[in-house]
Design an enzyme around this catalytic site. Structure first.
Site, PDB file in Angstrom:
ATOM      1  N   CYS A 107       0.734  -1.418  -0.065  1.00 58.94           N
ATOM      2  CA  CYS A 107       0.055  -0.072   0.144  1.00 58.94           C
ATOM      3  C   CYS A 107       0.700   1.271  -0.102  1.00 58.94           C
ATOM      4  O   CYS A 107       1.806   1.320   0.657  1.00 58.94           O
ATOM      5  CB  CYS A 107      -0.975  -0.017   1.294  1.00 58.94           C
ATOM      6  SG  CYS A 107      -2.070   1.278   1.626  1.00 58.94           S
ATOM      7  N   HIS A 150      -9.164  -3.779  -1.780  1.00 60.12           N
ATOM      8  CA  HIS A 150      -8.123  -3.004  -0.864  1.00 60.12           C
ATOM      9  C   HIS A 150      -8.762  -1.597  -0.899  1.00 60.12           C
ATOM     10  O   HIS A 150      -8.725  -0.918   0.198  1.00 60.12           O
ATOM     11  CB  HIS A 150      -6.832  -3.251  -1.590  1.00 60.12           C
ATOM     12  CG  HIS A 150      -5.468  -2.539  -0.996  1.00 60.12           C
ATOM     13  ND1 HIS A 150      -4.647  -3.020  -0.618  1.00 60.12           N
ATOM     14  CD2 HIS A 150      -5.482  -1.088  -1.046  1.00 60.12           C
ATOM     15  CE1 HIS A 150      -3.632  -2.224  -0.266  1.00 60.12           C
ATOM     16  NE2 HIS A 150      -4.174  -1.195  -0.342  1.00 60.12           N
ATOM     17  N   GLU A 151      -9.076  -0.873  -1.931  1.00 63.84           N
ATOM     18  CA  GLU A 151      -9.270   0.757  -2.103  1.00 63.84           C
ATOM     19  C   GLU A 151     -10.511   0.771  -1.495  1.00 63.84           C
ATOM     20  O   GLU A 151     -10.597   1.987  -0.814  1.00 63.84           O
ATOM     21  CB  GLU A 151      -9.278   1.083  -3.694  1.00 63.84           C
ATOM     22  CG  GLU A 151      -8.007   0.700  -4.461  1.00 63.84           C
ATOM     23  CD  GLU A 151      -6.623   1.237  -3.700  1.00 63.84           C
ATOM     24  OE1 GLU A 151      -6.835   2.270  -2.970  1.00 63.84           O
ATOM     25  OE2 GLU A 151      -5.641   0.727  -3.930  1.00 63.84           O
ATOM     26  N   HIS A 154      -9.969   1.319   2.336  1.00 65.36           N
ATOM     27  CA  HIS A 154      -9.392   2.598   2.488  1.00 65.36           C
ATOM     28  C   HIS A 154     -10.504   3.804   3.093  1.00 65.36           C
ATOM     29  O   HIS A 154     -10.329   4.362   3.867  1.00 65.36           O
ATOM     30  CB  HIS A 154      -8.680   3.362   1.320  1.00 65.36           C
ATOM     31  CG  HIS A 154      -7.140   2.732   1.359  1.00 65.36           C
ATOM     32  ND1 HIS A 154      -6.254   2.798   2.636  1.00 65.36           N
ATOM     33  CD2 HIS A 154      -6.539   2.278   0.587  1.00 65.36           C
ATOM     34  CE1 HIS A 154      -5.087   2.438   2.023  1.00 65.36           C
ATOM     35  NE2 HIS A 154      -5.117   1.936   0.943  1.00 65.36           N
TER      36      HIS A 154
HETATM   37 NI    NI Z   1      -3.666   1.061   0.091  1.00 70.81          NI
END
Ligand code: NI
Length: 179
Positions: A107, A150-151, A154
């Site tokens: 990341c 993953h995004e 966030h």
């Molecule tokens: Ni990331």
């Protein structure tokens, strides 16, 4: 481009706010910068020249902005890229099958290697909006599916290593399909 914050900054843990559409010019311009950055970071020569870590995606909270916007630049074939910008993205369905990136995840907001497999859905369907406010739906599988999860994490203040099992960070091929 605005600086990418890392996980020493508490903002990376905040839950981002829904964005109203159409997108502002400021946010649009920022997306152009983020796109150029991600493309350069995945280019061998440019990443070396500018000392960039390769990144496949970014979410607005990584720039310290509380907005539910993600961008993914996916090299689906050697030298061929697909770009995805999704505003207010939601995972509306997922496979039962779980996979993990064999090499683990990285990341741009985590400036160190964290080893371990991150279990992810092998396939997800993501709904959201494009910059003009049109509804979009994307079916993602394998590496791209991992990138979306993953995004989107966030946007909820979740980092990839939160999903690594501390007691058992690595799985065998019998337990999870490793890609
Ligand atoms: Ni990331």
């Amino acid at each position: 481009m605005k600086d990418i914050i890392d996980d020493s900054n508490k903002l990376i843990r905040s839950i981002s706010k829904e964005v109203s559409l159409p997108l502002s010019k400021e946010d649009h311009d920022l997306l152009m910068d983020m796109h150029a950055f991600l493309v350069a970071s995945q280019d061998e020569k440019l990443s070396e020249k500018y000392d960039l870590r390769p990144g496949m995606g970014l979410a607005f909270p990584q720039l310290g902005l509380s907005k539910r916007i993600i961008i993914i630049v996916h090299e689906y074939e050697d030298g061929k890229f697909d770009n995805y910008v999704v505003i207010n993205p939601k995972i509306v369905s997922n496979s039962e099958e779980i996979i993990a990136a064999e090499a683990g995840e990285g990341c741009l907001s985590v400036n160190r290697d964290v080893e371990g497999h991150v279990p992810r859905f092998a396939r997800v369907t993501v709904e959201g909006y494009d910059e003009s406010g049109n509804k979009i739906r994307i079916r993602a599988r394998e590496e791209l599916s991992i990138a979306f999860q993953h995004e989107i994490d966030h946007l909820n203040g979740i980092l990839f290593f939160d999903r690594i099992n501390k007691k058992k960070p690595f799985y065998s091929e019998n337990e999870i399909r490793l890609i």
